[in-house]
Write an enzyme that holds these catalytic residues in place. Structure first.
Site, PDB file in Angstrom:
ATOM      1  N   HIS A   1       0.872  -1.181   0.000  1.00  0.00           N
ATOM      2  CA  HIS A   1       0.000   0.000   0.000  1.00  0.00           C
ATOM      3  C   HIS A   1       0.904   1.224   0.000  1.00  0.00           C
ATOM      4  O   HIS A   1       1.716   1.399   0.903  1.00  0.00           O
ATOM      5  CB  HIS A   1      -0.889  -0.008   1.246  1.00  0.00           C
ATOM      6  CG  HIS A   1      -1.962   1.039   1.249  1.00  0.00           C
ATOM      7  ND1 HIS A   1      -1.688   2.390   1.273  1.00  0.00           N
ATOM      8  CD2 HIS A   1      -3.314   0.946   1.231  1.00  0.00           C
ATOM      9  CE1 HIS A   1      -2.820   3.078   1.282  1.00  0.00           C
ATOM     10  NE2 HIS A   1      -3.816   2.227   1.252  1.00  0.00           N
TER      11      HIS A   1
ATOM     12  N   HIS B   1       0.076   3.538  11.797  1.00  0.00           N
ATOM     13  CA  HIS B   1       0.927   4.659  11.445  1.00  0.00           C
ATOM     14  C   HIS B   1       1.076   5.610  12.619  1.00  0.00           C
ATOM     15  O   HIS B   1       0.154   5.807  13.409  1.00  0.00           O
ATOM     16  CB  HIS B   1       0.261   5.402  10.264  1.00  0.00           C
ATOM     17  CG  HIS B   1       1.132   6.397   9.592  1.00  0.00           C
ATOM     18  ND1 HIS B   1       0.634   7.491   8.905  1.00  0.00           N
ATOM     19  CD2 HIS B   1       2.479   6.492   9.494  1.00  0.00           C
ATOM     20  CE1 HIS B   1       1.633   8.189   8.396  1.00  0.00           C
ATOM     21  NE2 HIS B   1       2.748   7.614   8.754  1.00  0.00           N
TER      22      HIS B   1
END
Length: 452
Positions: free
Chosen positions: A302, A345
């Site tokens: 991704h 993240h």
């Protein structure tokens, strides 16, 4: 809805009536034939008895590729569009720095859609600030707002000396009658309103709700594509700038100005939307988000979300944006042996997201159209348990993410909550719990303990 009385140019370059195609172009347009001087900017006597005036969006000596200005030929010069100023209060529209001792901005936050209250609200009175970042006095940073608009501005006008505004509608349709032309705006479109531009806002279909990114810094531009090449993402031809339009009305009018975070009003005896012709590259525009061509991985992994950047406003640090406007729209997912949603993240940037319509793949529940989330600088975030399980155990074949459009206002500065965001807006107190059910899959073996 208020009926727009402006006289528009009948000449349109391109295929969209009322608009000229391009982003950052040097445009020229006139609402009356022969009103635009040719070969010079400031003739001794302008046609139709007009006044020549320059609107500068950058310093005179800015590099040529960044220099932005527009020459306007108007019925009255702008000095006639203001009088004595009186300070007024706009309690829900805040500017940075706005750090409150009793408000904690550290955390992962999510809000349900801000509801309409039944109050009569215009573009100016209906602006609700959610976060601020940076410093309006030194022209760095931004603020994020939600607008709730039910009423047209009648004989009332606004401009911001502090900022350009990026408008992202979520419901309802608005008309921006500006000095340089008319923009009609609906959900799945955006508009950019430059710093210093005078306009009024009319409701076409209401009530209207949407999001605004107020940019204090360098103006928004298209990101560099690098090895992607000359095409893809947001293409310049798809941005639309309005043709010239003016009105010659003598009526008592109110002009509201935002300057250094404060609001002032002044009264004049005519409409300030009196530019009959103009040429230049400092102008409002709109863009249809359905024209955005997403770029992504076609084999594995991704990519970073920066691959979905529509617009960016640079900071003083190369490659680090004052603002990025990022779009997550319909697209195909074809990556093999890959965790396809946005990964977990922790980021030096601060991310405020909003949902325009549909379902966001990393948060299937709770992030409905009109909702907002904030993941501030260096705070971890990522898919919830439902999204993680689906992505981890799905049979991976080509899959189209359909019925989805959300966006992100991302900035290098931490975003501070306003009192409205912390105490009045519908904060989802249980949002932080969406990660509680994530399980430990580590058991000391290479295979792991991948329970369903």
């Amino acid at each position: 809805m208020t009926e727009t009385a402006l006289i528009r140019s009948e000449n349109t370059m391109g295929t969209t009536p009322g608009y000229m195609p391009g982003f950052g172009n040097d445009f020229e347009t006139e609402a009356l034939p022969g009103a635009l001087p040719q070969g010079m900017n400031s003739p001794q006597k302008c046609a139709y008895g007009l006044y020549g005036e320059q609107l500068s969006g950058t310093a005179f000596t800015a590099p040529s590729h960044q220099n932005e200005r527009t020459w306007c030929y108007r019925i009255r010069p702008s000095v006639k569009h203001v009088g004595r100023f009186e300070k007024i209060e706009m309690p829900d529209w805040k500017s940075a720095p706005h750090v409150l001792e009793d408000v904690t901005s550290l955390g992962q936050y999510r809000w349900s859609p801000i509801p309409h209250t039944g109050d009569k609200l215009t573009w100016v009175t209906g602006m609700k600030t959610m976060t601020t970042a940076g410093d309006v006095y030194t022209q760095v940073g931004m603020a994020s707002h939600v607008y709730l608009v039910t009423e047209s501005m009648e004989d009332e006008y606004f401009y911001s000396a502090d900022s350009e505004l990026l408008v992202v509608p979520q419901e309802g349709r608005l008309r921006f009658c500006t000095e340089l032309g008319v923009i009609d705006l609906e959900p799945k479109e955006i508009a950019i309103l430059p710093r210093g531009l005078v306009y009024r806002v009319e409701v076409i279909d209401g009530p209207a709700r949407g999001f605004v990114c107020e940019n204090y810094g360098q103006k928004l531009d298209l990101p560099g594509r690098g090895p992607i090449g000359a095409n893809g993402m947001a293409n310049r031809r798809d941005f639309k700038t309005p043709v010239a339009a003016f009105e010659d009305r003598e009526v008592r009018s109110r002009v509201v100005i935002k300057w250094q975070g404060q609001f002032h009003e002044t009264f004049i005896d005519h409409s300030p939307l009196d530019v009959v012709a103009w040429h230049g590259n400092y102008a409002p525009c709109k863009y249809n988000l359905r024209d955005y061509c997403p770029i992504g991985a076609i084999l594995f992994d991704h990519p970073d979300p920066s691959i979905f950047t529509v617009l960016t406003a640079p900071s003083g640090v190369p490659g680090t944006a004052n603002i990025d406007f990022v779009l997550f729209r319909e697209r195909w997912m074809t990556m093999e042996d890959t965790f396809r949603p946005p990964w977990y993240h922790k980021n030096v940037m601060s991310e405020l997201m909003g949902n325009i319509y549909g379902e966001y793949d990393a948060k299937p529940g709770g992030f409905e159209p009109g909702a907002i989330s904030l993941h501030n600088m260096m705070l971890p975030h990522g898919p919830d348990k439902q999204a993680f399980d689906k992505a981890t155990h799905s049979n991976l074949g080509p899959e189209k993410l359909d019925n989805t459009m959300s966006f992100m206002f991302e900035t290098r500065f931490p975003q501070h909550l306003t009192q409205f965001a912390a105490q009045e807006a519908p904060l989802q107190d249980d949002y932080i719990d969406c990660w509680d059910s994530l399980e430990k899959n580590f058991d000391g073996t290479p295979e792991g303990n991948w329970k369903r």
